[in-house]
Design an enzyme around this catalytic site. Structure first.
Site: not given
Ligand code: HXC
Length: 520
Positions: A410-411, A175-176
């Site tokens: 861009g890399a 769960g949380g």
């Protein structure tokens, strides 16, 4: 005489009460815990901290809840052992949930004890280490349990970047409850006995009619390999705790301090002639970047983080001349080291950790570009790739980049290029700093010419060769100052040691702001 007796009585009472708390959930529950291959909270703490250094707090706190008979139950330490101790002599705050007491479930007081430990860690500027083994919110305590988680998450978040926080998952986390580890800096899981998931297999079956086991849904391997939620996978409790100890050795106590120096006899001026041969002459052939890292760092000791996740990117800690550094490297061996969503996330998170805690960055570049395709574009490579640009630019620690081979497009910019803030960029003679690879470039720039040539194949080969000679090298970039020096690979260790030494006193004041808005 009477006074001595009264004193003795009080001492006996204290001993009896302490003994009751120390016995945890009792022999049967402890046996069941051991049968699952798991240790108890106290055994885990004994393994984690230096012998005799642990001081426990709040052992007598107990639940105030009266529902479902909780007021009649004995819940030693309310299912969580909290305190402070030392690891290799350094102070740490620790809490360990104890599955033998009502499944380590978290009620109001259990949460208050954890929150107190977090406060102590934050106020004292010492790392906080959590050992989790819990059935989640104590169902009988309802909203008080949920609010308890709120307290913990709040402190996880407020402590982020101030003190290191490490979560060791040694049992269920459901769960949380999974969000406390997710908010910490590093998550260590065991292969067999730990699980993390938002909803368990029963709910998955109800809602989606999917059959899945606990392990398949949220086991250690799944979170190390597929989701990236966990950074380390260990064989058992003992190995997981040893991982936390080693991890801690690379980081300082808090953001105001430096990591402690490591002891090594490895000379910083050690040459390694074999570094000339690790990278194959053929730019399309793979190699293992860890072979380069091992030759550069002290004693070849590289402590890899996220080893099984996004393996086209390698990140981890090492030391050069005893100084702790964070290494980020493209891995030519996996998908040619291409940058994709997961690799960008992995590197960005690691870089941010290092920057929080004054750990200098070494970036080793061999990247053909960003991963093309609809899967990546729809998945938001633009948003995720932007994280890398953001965190490198944001980082104020010393940043040194070594371009090993490809640094395309861009890399190239994204892997800590000069104008993204690298303090020093070195390149091997094998480096190719260019907009793209020679064959791709020739195909685009000379497409019409090649198409109309008498012998298109020969012309294509010629144009590729020309482009290679012109741009597929480090010298055009060095002429511009985008590369500070081209070095003989054998000297890498020495050169890096010298640069990091100089950059030790680097100060890079940040523009005043509340905080930036990272492209999450
Ligand atoms: C109270 C719990 C408990 C819980 C386990 N126990 N989980 N008691 N609250 N959440 C108790 C059991 O009743 C049992 O008590 C003992 O702990 C050991 O549990 P077992 O089931 O016997 O152990 P095991 O078979 O190993 O199974 C472990 C388990 C299972 C998979 C964790 O107990 C389980 O599914 N528990 C519930 C998990 C869950 O749904 N939690 C709530 C999640 S929601 P006795 O007395 O018999 O020994 C949540 C919300 C958080 O956490 C939100 C935060 C924002």
């Amino acid at each position: 005489m009477e006074e001595i007796d009264a004193g003795q009585k009080r001492r006996l009472e204290l001993e009896a009460k302490s003994a009751a708390v120390r016995k945890l959930g009792g022999e049967q529950k402890i046996e069941a815990q051991h049968a699952k291959g798991k240790l108890t909270a106290r055994e885990r703490i004994d393994l984690l901290v230096d012998k005799g250094s642990f001081v426990e707090y709040d052992q007598f706190m107990k639940t105030r809840s009266v529902y479902y008979g909780l007021d009649k139950m004995e819940l030693p330490a309310d299912g969580v052992v909290t305190g402070v101790g030392r690891i290799a002599g350094r102070k740490v705050a620790v809490y360990a949930q104890d599955f033998t007491v009502l499944g380590g479930s978290l009620g109001e007081v259990h949460a208050l004890k954890i929150a107190r430990t977090q406060d102590l860690a934050l106020q004292s500027g010492i790392p906080c280490i959590a050992m989790l083994d819990s059935g989640g919110a104590r169902i009988q305590e309802g909203i008080d349990s949920l609010d308890g988680y709120g307290r913990i998450f709040f402190r996880n978040s407020r402590s982020s970047g101030v003190i290191p926080q490490i979560s060791i998952i040694l049992g269920p986390t459901a769960g949380g409850a999974v969000y406390s580890p997710a908010l910490t800096d590093f998550v260590i899981m065991t292969r067999k006995s730990s699980t993390m998931y938002i909803t368990g297999p029963a709910v998955v079956k109800d809602v989606l009619s999917e059959e899945v086991s606990h392990e398949q849904l949220g086991g250690g391997l799944v979170h190390n390999q597929r989701s990236g939620v966990a950074h380390f996978l260990a064989g058992d409790d003992e190995a997981a705790i040893a991982t936390a100890q080693e991890l801690l050795s690379f980081m300082p106590q808090n953001y105001r301090e430096e990591a402690p120096p490591g002891l090594s006899k490895d000379p910083v001026d050690r040459e390694d002639i074999s570094l000339r041969d690790v990278i194959p002459a053929d730019a399309n052939k793979p190699y293992d970047v860890k072979d380069i890292i091992a030759r550069i760092v002290d004693d070849g000791n590289f402590f890899e983080v996220h080893r099984l996740y996004a393996q086209n990117m390698v990140v981890g800690f090492a030391r050069i001349g005893g100084r702790s550094i964070g290494i980020i490297a493209n891995q030519a061996k996996f998908m040619a080291g291409v940058l994709d969503i997961n690799a960008s996330d992995k590197a960005s998170r690691f870089i941010r950790f290092c920057d929080c805690f004054n750990i200098p960055l070494l970036t080793l570049v061999d990247v053909p570009g960003y991963m093309p395709g609809t899967a990546q574009e729809y998945g938001g490579i633009i948003r995720h790739g932007a994280k890398l640009l953001y965190v490198y630019s944001e980082a104020t620690v010393p940043k040194v980049t070594v371009i090993l081979r490809k640094a395309y497009g861009g890399a190239y910019v994204g892997m800590c290029s000069k104008y993204l803030g690298a303090d020093m960029v070195l390149a091997y003679p094998s480096a190719e700093v260019a907009v793209m690879g020679a064959s791709g470039a020739a195909e685009i720039v000379f497409a019409r010419e090649i198409k109309s040539a008498d012998d298109p194949t020969a012309l294509r080969a010629q144009r590729i060769q020309e482009y290679k000679e012109q741009f597929s090298n480090p010298y055009r970039a060095a002429e511009r100052g985008s590369v500070d020096d081209v070095i003989d690979p054998k000297d890498t260790r020495y050169r890096l040691a010298r640069i990091f030494d100089v950059l030790d006193t680097k100060r890079d004041p940040f523009p005043g702001k509340k905080h930036g808005n990272i492209p999450l």
